[in-house]
Scaffold this active site. Structure first.
Site, short mmCIF file in Angstrom:
data_model
loop_
_atom_site.label_atom_id
_atom_site.label_comp_id
_atom_site.label_asym_id
_atom_site.label_seq_id
_atom_site.Cartn_x
_atom_site.Cartn_y
_atom_site.Cartn_z
N PHE A 1 0.86 -1.19 0.00
CA PHE A 1 0.00 0.00 0.00
C PHE A 1 0.90 1.24 0.00
O PHE A 1 1.87 1.32 0.76
CB PHE A 1 -0.88 0.00 1.25
CG PHE A 1 -2.18 0.74 1.11
CD1 PHE A 1 -3.37 0.05 0.90
CD2 PHE A 1 -2.23 2.12 1.19
CE1 PHE A 1 -4.57 0.73 0.79
CE2 PHE A 1 -3.42 2.81 1.07
CZ PHE A 1 -4.60 2.11 0.87
N GLU B 1 -0.97 -5.70 7.93
CA GLU B 1 -0.46 -7.08 7.84
C GLU B 1 1.02 -7.19 8.24
O GLU B 1 1.55 -8.31 8.32
CB GLU B 1 -0.62 -7.61 6.42
CG GLU B 1 -2.04 -8.00 6.05
CD GLU B 1 -2.97 -6.84 5.77
OE1 GLU B 1 -2.47 -5.76 5.37
OE2 GLU B 1 -4.18 -6.98 5.98
N HIS C 1 -9.74 5.25 9.69
CA HIS C 1 -8.90 4.12 9.31
C HIS C 1 -7.44 4.33 9.69
O HIS C 1 -6.77 3.43 10.15
CB HIS C 1 -8.97 3.92 7.78
CG HIS C 1 -9.65 2.68 7.36
ND1 HIS C 1 -10.99 2.64 7.08
CD2 HIS C 1 -9.19 1.42 7.19
CE1 HIS C 1 -11.32 1.41 6.74
NE2 HIS C 1 -10.25 0.66 6.80
C1 DLZ Z 1 -7.25 0.18 4.18
C2 DLZ Z 1 -5.98 0.97 4.23
C3 DLZ Z 1 -6.02 2.37 4.27
C4 DLZ Z 1 -7.29 3.14 4.28
N1 DLZ Z 1 -4.90 3.09 4.30
C5 DLZ Z 1 -3.71 2.45 4.32
C6 DLZ Z 1 -2.49 3.19 4.36
O1 DLZ Z 1 -2.46 4.44 4.34
N2 DLZ Z 1 -1.33 2.48 4.41
C7 DLZ Z 1 -1.28 1.10 4.43
O2 DLZ Z 1 -0.19 0.52 4.50
N3 DLZ Z 1 -2.43 0.38 4.38
C8 DLZ Z 1 -3.62 1.01 4.32
N4 DLZ Z 1 -4.77 0.28 4.24
C9 DLZ Z 1 -4.68 -1.19 4.08
C10 DLZ Z 1 -4.56 -1.94 5.40
O3 DLZ Z 1 -3.25 -1.82 5.94
C11 DLZ Z 1 -4.82 -3.45 5.17
O4 DLZ Z 1 -3.96 -3.95 4.18
C12 DLZ Z 1 -6.26 -3.71 4.74
O5 DLZ Z 1 -7.16 -3.15 5.66
C13 DLZ Z 1 -6.53 -5.25 4.63
O6 DLZ Z 1 -6.38 -5.88 5.90
#
Ligand code: DLZ
Length: 146
Positions: A10, A46, A76
Site C-alpha cells: 500500500f 499485515e 482508518h
Molecule cells: C485500508 C488501508 C487504508 C485506508 N490506508 C492504508 C495506508 O495508508 N497504508 C497502508 O499501509 N495500508 C492502508 N490500508 C490497508 C490496510 O493496511 C490493510 O492492508 C487492509 O485493511 C486489509 O487488511
C-alpha cells in the site's frame, strides 16, 4: 548475519523507496542482498503478523518493518497505525527478535516524500541502521539466543 524486511505494498510509491534506502544502508554495513529476505504484504495492518512469522523461523537477527500510512478522511488511519505499532511491539516481545519501525504516518503524500528523500534522514535507512544496531547489541550479549 541474515535480516528480514517486511514491506507493505500500500502506497508503494513510498514504500519501495523505503526499501531501497534500507537495502542501501544494509549494504553499507556489509549486509548484502543475498543475506536479506524481503517479504511483501498488502498493507501496514499485515506487517506485524509477517514480522512475527519470519522472526519465528530463527533464521534472522532482525526484522525491518516498512510501510506508509497517509491520513485520509476516515478513522482508518488511526486504527491501522495503532494496530501496526502495537503489533510490531508485541511481535518483537514474543520472539525476542529486534524489529525496527520504519512505518511512516504522515498527513500528506508530500510529507511522506520528504521522508524518503536521499540523505542520512531517509527513514528506510534509519530503520535499517536501528535494526542492525539492535541485532549487534543482542549478538554481543553472548546468551546464545542470537
Ligand atoms: C485500508 C488501508 C487504508 C485506508 N490506508 C492504508 C495506508 O495508508 N497504508 C497502508 O499501509 N495500508 C492502508 N490500508 C490497508 C490496510 O493496511 C490493510 O492492508 C487492509 O485493511 C486489509 O487488511
Amino acid at each position: 548475519m541474515r535480516v528480514a524486511i517486511v514491506v507493505a505494498r500500500f502506497n508503494d510509491f513510498i514504500t519501495e523507496r523505503l526499501l531501497e534506502g534500507a537495502m542501501a544502508a544494509l549494504a553499507d554495513e556489509g549486509v548484502g542482498a543475498d543475506a536479506v529476505d524481503v517479504l511483501r504484504v498488502p498493507g501496514a495492518f499485515e506487517i506485524p503478523m509477517a514480522a512475527q512469522r519470519v522472526a519465528e523461523t530463527g533464521q534472522v537477527a532482525a526484522v525491518i518493518c516498512l510501510g506508509c500510512l497517509i491520513r485520509g478522511g476516515t478513522p482508518h488511519f488511526e486504527y491501522i497505525a495503532s494496530a501496526c505499532a502495537h503489533g510490531i511491539t508485541a511481535a518483537a516481545s514474543a520472539t525476542g527478535v529486534p524489529m525496527a519501525f520504519g512505518v511512516l504516518t504522515t498527513n500528506s503524500a508530500e510529507e511522506a516524500l520528504e521522508r524518503v528523500a536521499p540523505g542520512p534522514a531517509h527513514k528506510g535507512r534509519e530503520a535499517a541502521a536501528a535494526a542492525l544496531e539492535m541485532a549487534r547489541l543482542f549478538a554481543g550479549l553472548g546468551d546464545g539466543r542470537s
